[in-house]
Design a protein around this motif. Sequence first.
Motif, short mmCIF file in Angstrom:
data_model
loop_
_atom_site.label_atom_id
_atom_site.label_comp_id
_atom_site.label_asym_id
_atom_site.label_seq_id
_atom_site.Cartn_x
_atom_site.Cartn_y
_atom_site.Cartn_z
N PRO A 21 15.48 -17.19 -3.32
CA PRO A 21 15.77 -18.24 -4.31
C PRO A 21 14.70 -19.32 -4.39
O PRO A 21 14.59 -19.98 -5.43
CB PRO A 21 17.11 -18.81 -3.85
N ASP A 22 13.89 -19.50 -3.34
CA ASP A 22 12.80 -20.48 -3.42
C ASP A 22 11.51 -19.87 -3.96
O ASP A 22 10.50 -20.56 -4.10
CB ASP A 22 12.55 -21.14 -2.06
N GLY A 23 11.52 -18.58 -4.25
CA GLY A 23 10.36 -17.92 -4.82
C GLY A 23 9.21 -17.70 -3.86
O GLY A 23 8.12 -17.30 -4.27
N ARG A 24 9.44 -17.90 -2.55
CA ARG A 24 8.35 -17.81 -1.58
C ARG A 24 8.27 -16.43 -0.92
O ARG A 24 7.30 -16.14 -0.23
CB ARG A 24 8.52 -18.90 -0.51
N ARG A 25 9.30 -15.62 -1.11
CA ARG A 25 9.29 -14.29 -0.50
C ARG A 25 9.93 -13.27 -1.45
O ARG A 25 10.73 -13.62 -2.31
CB ARG A 25 10.06 -14.30 0.82
N LEU A 26 9.56 -12.02 -1.23
CA LEU A 26 10.22 -10.89 -1.86
C LEU A 26 10.78 -10.00 -0.76
O LEU A 26 10.11 -9.76 0.26
CB LEU A 26 9.24 -10.09 -2.71
N VAL A 27 11.99 -9.51 -0.95
CA VAL A 27 12.55 -8.53 -0.02
C VAL A 27 12.63 -7.20 -0.77
O VAL A 27 12.83 -7.16 -1.99
CB VAL A 27 13.94 -8.98 0.48
N PHE A 28 12.44 -6.10 -0.06
CA PHE A 28 12.47 -4.78 -0.69
C PHE A 28 12.79 -3.74 0.36
O PHE A 28 12.81 -4.01 1.57
CB PHE A 28 11.12 -4.47 -1.36
N LEU A 75 12.51 -6.27 8.71
CA LEU A 75 13.76 -6.94 9.06
C LEU A 75 14.75 -6.02 9.78
O LEU A 75 15.57 -6.51 10.55
CB LEU A 75 14.42 -7.50 7.80
N THR A 76 14.73 -4.74 9.50
CA THR A 76 15.68 -3.81 10.11
C THR A 76 14.93 -2.66 10.78
O THR A 76 13.80 -2.34 10.41
CB THR A 76 16.67 -3.23 9.08
N THR A 77 15.58 -2.04 11.75
CA THR A 77 15.01 -0.90 12.46
C THR A 77 16.12 0.10 12.74
O THR A 77 17.29 -0.15 12.45
CB THR A 77 14.35 -1.32 13.79
N GLY A 78 15.74 1.22 13.36
CA GLY A 78 16.74 2.16 13.83
C GLY A 78 16.83 3.42 12.98
O GLY A 78 16.09 3.60 12.01
N PRO A 79 17.78 4.30 13.32
CA PRO A 79 17.86 5.62 12.69
C PRO A 79 18.64 5.66 11.39
O PRO A 79 18.81 6.73 10.81
CB PRO A 79 18.57 6.45 13.76
N TYR A 80 19.13 4.50 10.94
CA TYR A 80 19.92 4.49 9.70
C TYR A 80 19.08 3.95 8.55
O TYR A 80 18.06 3.28 8.75
CB TYR A 80 21.18 3.64 9.88
N ASP A 81 19.53 4.25 7.34
CA ASP A 81 18.86 3.75 6.14
C ASP A 81 19.44 2.40 5.73
O ASP A 81 20.67 2.20 5.80
CB ASP A 81 19.01 4.74 4.99
N HIS A 82 18.57 1.51 5.27
CA HIS A 82 18.96 0.20 4.75
C HIS A 82 18.29 0.05 3.39
O HIS A 82 17.06 0.12 3.30
CB HIS A 82 18.50 -0.91 5.71
N ARG A 83 19.07 -0.16 2.36
CA ARG A 83 18.56 -0.09 0.99
C ARG A 83 19.07 -1.25 0.14
O ARG A 83 20.03 -1.93 0.49
CB ARG A 83 19.01 1.22 0.32
N GLU A 84 18.40 -1.42 -1.01
CA GLU A 84 18.86 -2.25 -2.12
C GLU A 84 19.16 -3.69 -1.71
O GLU A 84 20.26 -4.21 -1.91
CB GLU A 84 20.10 -1.60 -2.76
N PRO A 85 18.18 -4.38 -1.12
CA PRO A 85 18.43 -5.75 -0.64
C PRO A 85 18.46 -6.77 -1.77
O PRO A 85 17.74 -6.64 -2.77
CB PRO A 85 17.24 -5.99 0.28
N GLY A 119 0.80 -1.21 0.00
CA GLY A 119 0.00 0.00 0.00
C GLY A 119 0.84 1.26 0.00
O GLY A 119 2.07 1.23 0.04
N ASP A 120 0.13 2.39 0.02
CA ASP A 120 0.80 3.68 -0.08
C ASP A 120 1.79 3.93 1.05
O ASP A 120 2.92 4.38 0.83
CB ASP A 120 -0.24 4.81 -0.08
N ASP A 121 1.38 3.66 2.30
CA ASP A 121 2.20 4.04 3.43
C ASP A 121 3.50 3.24 3.51
O ASP A 121 4.46 3.67 4.15
CB ASP A 121 1.43 3.88 4.74
N THR A 122 3.53 2.07 2.88
CA THR A 122 4.75 1.26 2.92
C THR A 122 5.85 1.90 2.08
O THR A 122 7.03 1.77 2.38
CB THR A 122 4.46 -0.16 2.42
N ASP A 123 5.47 2.60 1.00
CA ASP A 123 6.44 3.33 0.20
C ASP A 123 7.59 2.40 -0.20
O ASP A 123 8.75 2.61 0.15
CB ASP A 123 6.95 4.53 0.98
N ALA A 124 7.25 1.36 -0.97
CA ALA A 124 8.15 0.25 -1.22
C ALA A 124 8.75 0.30 -2.62
O ALA A 124 8.07 0.63 -3.59
CB ALA A 124 7.41 -1.07 -1.03
N THR A 125 10.03 -0.06 -2.72
CA THR A 125 10.73 -0.05 -4.00
C THR A 125 11.80 -1.14 -4.00
O THR A 125 12.16 -1.70 -2.97
CB THR A 125 11.41 1.31 -4.26
#
Length: 1023
Positions: free
Chosen positions: A91-98, A121-131, A79-85
Motif C-alpha cells: 500500500p505504500d508503493g515501496r515493494r512488490l510481492v509476487f 518470504l516463504t520456504t519449504g515443500p509446499y506451494d505458496h501462490r497469489e499474494p 531474471g529468468d531463474d526467478t520465474d516470477a508471476t
Amino acid sequence: MVELTRRDVLRSAGVLAGATALTGTAAAAEATADGGVAVSQGTNIAAHLSPDGRTVAFDLVTAIWTVAVTGGRARRLTGDDTDATQPSWSPDGRRLVFQAYRDGNYHLYTIRPDGSSLEQLTTGPYDHREPRFSPDGTMIAFASDRGGSYGVHTLSAATGAITTRVDTAADEAMPAWSPDGRRLAYTVDATAVDVLDLSTGVITRAVTAPAGASLFGPSFAPDGTLAYVRVAGATAELVVGDRVVSDRGEDVFGFAASWPSPTTLVYTADGVPKRRTLGGAATAVAFTAEVPVVPRQHYRHSVRDLDSTKEQRALGIASPVASRDGTKVAFRALNALWLLKIGDPRPVRLVADGYFNSDPDFTPDGRAIVYASDRAGDADLWQHDLASGRERRLSGLPGAQVAPRLSPDGGRVAYNDQDGVTWVLDLASGTPTQVTPSLFMPGRPTWSPDGRTVALAAVKPYSRRFREGTSQILSVDLASGALTYTEPMPHASLATRGDDGPAWSPDGKYLAFVVESCAWVVPVSPTGAFTGPARQVTTEVTDSLSWLGADRLLYLHNGTLRSVSVDGGRPKDIPLTLHWRPTEVHEHEVIRAGALWDGRAQRLRESVDIVVDKGKIVDVLRAGGRRYTVDARTSTVMPGLVDAHVHWHLRGRQWGDRQGRLWLTYGITTTRSPGDPAYQFVETREALESGARVGPRYFGTGEAIDGSRVYYNFMRPTRSVAQLGLELARAKALGYDMVKTYVRLPVAYQRRVVAAAHRAGMPLSSHYLYPAEHIGMDGMEHTGATNRLGYSHTVSRLGRAYEDAVTLFVRSGMSLTPTLFNSAAMYAFDRALVEDERTRTLYPAWEYAALVTKADAAQTPANEPALAMLAANVDMVLRIHRAGGYVISGTDAPLDNPAVSLHTNLRAKVHFGFTPYEALTTATTNPARWLGQSGNLGEVRRGAQADLSFVTGNPLADINAAAAVDRVMVKGRLHTVDDLLTPFRTPVAAATPALATTSVPATHEHDPEYWWHEPERAHRYCC
C-alpha cells in the motif's frame, strides 16, 4: 450441420468484434540492438496498479515488469531463474510481492520497484501462490497447499508468521482484500466466490458460477462491490456486481482487477493491461518490453543411422524378474519373452508369436511363468510351462489384464486392468475380485509373503486444484480392503510407477524401491508399515528393481543386468548375451504410381515410377516401358506421415500389438515420443528396427525429467543436481533420440539439462516457451498444455495467442508441436474416421467406445465453443507458420485417439486456414528436420528411406485423401491394410478356453477421503 468457416467461428466467438483480430501473420515486433525483440502484447498476463495510480506492475515471460499507466517502455525487475508471476503492490508503493518458482516450489518474494532488495518470504515443500498485501500493509494474503488442500492464509509482514484463514477440503484460492481490510474474498474450486469476515470467521457465499463456468480473480471495488472474471465456453467476461462490463468478444484474463477509483478499474485482456471506466470504453496501457531471444544453438546432433546393418547389443531389457530361488531371470526383449539361467549368458526365447507378450512372473516353484498377451484379441493372462512350452489361458475377461504378479503360494494372481483397477484372480475358482478403486496409472503389484497384503505404486496429489503429487506406496489389506498410503521418504516419490517398486522381499523383512534413480530398502511389518528409516543400497543409475533371492536386488543399470547385496558392497554384472540386427529388405521394387506427392512440390506429378532397393529410394522417374512390381496406378504415393508427439507406452500394455498396426493403416510411418518408460521405449524401438514387431519407426526418449512433484507414471521426479547427472547418464547410455523436461523442473535445472543434452547431441523439448527459448531449448509441446502456473503463457483460456508467444516462436526458431486436442470437434462435419474398418478393428473395445462418445458429442450444441477454441488454436499455429516459424504435427496419442487424431489435426488446420500443402509439411518434412533426418524421411526422393503411403485421391486438393490409405511401405517393406488388420480380425487364440471368463464390473464409487481415485478417463488431461 452447417459447415463453419474459420472466420465464422472467430466471429461467433466474438474474436473479430473484440480489440484483437486473430488474423494475418505475427505481430510486427521490432528487433532490439542486442538481438532481442520488443513486444507489446502478452498472453495471460496479470497486472496490478500502484497505490498512487501511476505505475502498472505486470508479468510477462515469467518476469515482473513495470510500466507507466500512460504507457511506454517497460522495465524488467526479475531474471529468468526467478520465474516470477502475479505481482501485487504494497500500500505504500515501496515493494512488490509476487510468486516465484526458483527452487522447485512456488514461494513468495518481495522486491523494490527499482529491482533491488529481492527477499524470500516463504520456504519449504509446499506451494505458496497469489499474494496480496492487506490495505494497511501488515499482512499478505496468499493461497497454499500447506494444509492438505489449497487454503487461504496470511503472512505477517513484520514477523513472517503464517495464519490459516480458511482451509477446507475444497480448494480456496486467489484471495483479495476488502478496502477496509476486514474481509477476504476468494474462489472455491473455481466455481464460487466466498467472502470471509476476519473478525467473526463467518463465511458468506457471494457468487455461484453458472453450470459449465469457472470463476477467477475476485476483487473489491472501493464501495465493496465484488468483481471477478467468469469464463464459460468461448467467452471470458469481467463482471462487477451482477453486470458484465467487458466488451463482447474481449479475451479477459483470469486475474483480479485494480481499482484506482470507484468507477475505474485496471485489468488485463487482449494481450495488454487496460483501464476501463464503468459504463465506458476501455483503453490499453500500451507497453514495449524488450525480451531476449536466442536463435537455436548449433550443436552436433547425434542422429540415428537408419542405414546401419551392424549387430547391436540389446539394451531394451524390459521388466526383468527373478525366480524365487534366484537362479533364473525372465524378461521381455525384441518383442519376445526370454529366460536367462544365471551363469549361462545366452538366454532362451520362450514366447515369440508376433503379438504383445509382456511382464513375466515366475510361479513359486520356478517351473512356469505367468504373463500378459493379446494373442486372443485383448491383453489376457497366460501361463507358460518352461519344460513343455504348453500354454494355458488364465483369463478371457472384458477389458485388459496386465502387469500380473503371482501370490507367494501361487494360488492367486494380482493384476491391473485398463482403468487402473487392481484385481486378484483366484486360480482355483477362476474368480476375479476387485481390490482397489480406479487409480491413475498405478504400478505393478507386489505381495506380502503371507499373501494378506498387496502393495503397489500410486500417485497421491497435493490438492484437487493441481494434479501433481508424489508417487507413494499404496498397501491394500485384502481382508478388509483398507488402503494405506506411505511416502518412501518425506515429500519424495518413487522413481516411476512402473517397474521401480515397491517389491517385497521373499522373507517379508523389506520393501525395495527406487528413489531418485537409486535403490533403497526399508524394514517393514507384515502389513507393509515402515518400521525404520529407508536405507540407500545403490549410488548408480538403477531401474526395474526386483529381488534375487532373499538378500540381493536385481536391477538394470544403463542396459546391463546387475545385482547387489542389500547389505552393501559392489554391484555385480549378470552376464547376458543378446544381440540384434536392423532388418534388411533385399527386394528390388518398382512402384508404378498414378501420381506422386514428393513432400516438397506444391503439385502432384503424374505417372511416376519409384524405384526401391534394399529399403531406400534409388530413383524417381517418369513412368515408362520398364517392368514394375507394385501396381499403384490408381493411387497417389506420398511420404509416410510423422506423428511427432505420441506415448507408445502410456497405455502400451493395454493397446499391445494393435497400436503399431493402427498407425501404419493410416499412413503414419514414423512416430516421436517425448516421454515413455525408458526400457519399454528402448525394447520397442529395437523390436521395430529388428523386424520383430510391426509398426512405424520410433524415435523418442525415456521418462521426462520433472521436478519434485509428478503426475504421470513415466516422469522422473528430480530433486538435486546430482540426480540430474544420473538421469542424463541413462539418456546417453540408452541412446535417447531426445530429452524432455517436464512442468515442475526449475529453470536453473532446465538450463543444466539443456547444456548437457546438447553436449551429447540430443535435442530437447518441454512445455514452456520462455525462458526455454532463452536457455537453448529446441522445441515446445502443445499450444498451451499442463503448466505449473495452472494456466498457459502461450494461449489464453480462450485458446488465443498474442504477440509475445507468436514472435518468440518465430524469432527463436523453436519448434511448436500443437497437439490440437479439440480437433475432435471436426467430427461435427465428418465422422468417417470413427466408422472406418481400420478404427473399428484395431481399437480395443473400451477405447473405441470412448471415441464414439467423443464423436457423438461433436454433434451437439456443446461443440460450438470447442470449434471456437480450435479456430483460435489453429490461428496461433498458422500465424507462426506463415511468419517462418517451425510447426511439427503431433497428437499426444493415446491421450488423444491414436492415428485418427493426426488426421483430425490436419483437417482442422486446413479447415481454419492452412492449405493442404502447408498442413502436410507439418507432418512430413518439418518433423523429419527435427529428427535430423531431412531428405531421409518425409520426402520421396533419391536416397531417402522408402517410407511411403499409398492413398486414393489428391491430398494437396483434399486433405481427407491423406487418410484414404490402402497400402503402406516402411523401409521398403510393403504392407496392405488387410494384412495389418488380419491378426485382430481373427486373433489366433480367440477360441482358446480361459479359466476366468466372467467378472463383476469394476465399481467406481466416489470416496471423499480418496477423491483422486477415479478412472483415468474421468478427466481429460493432456501431457
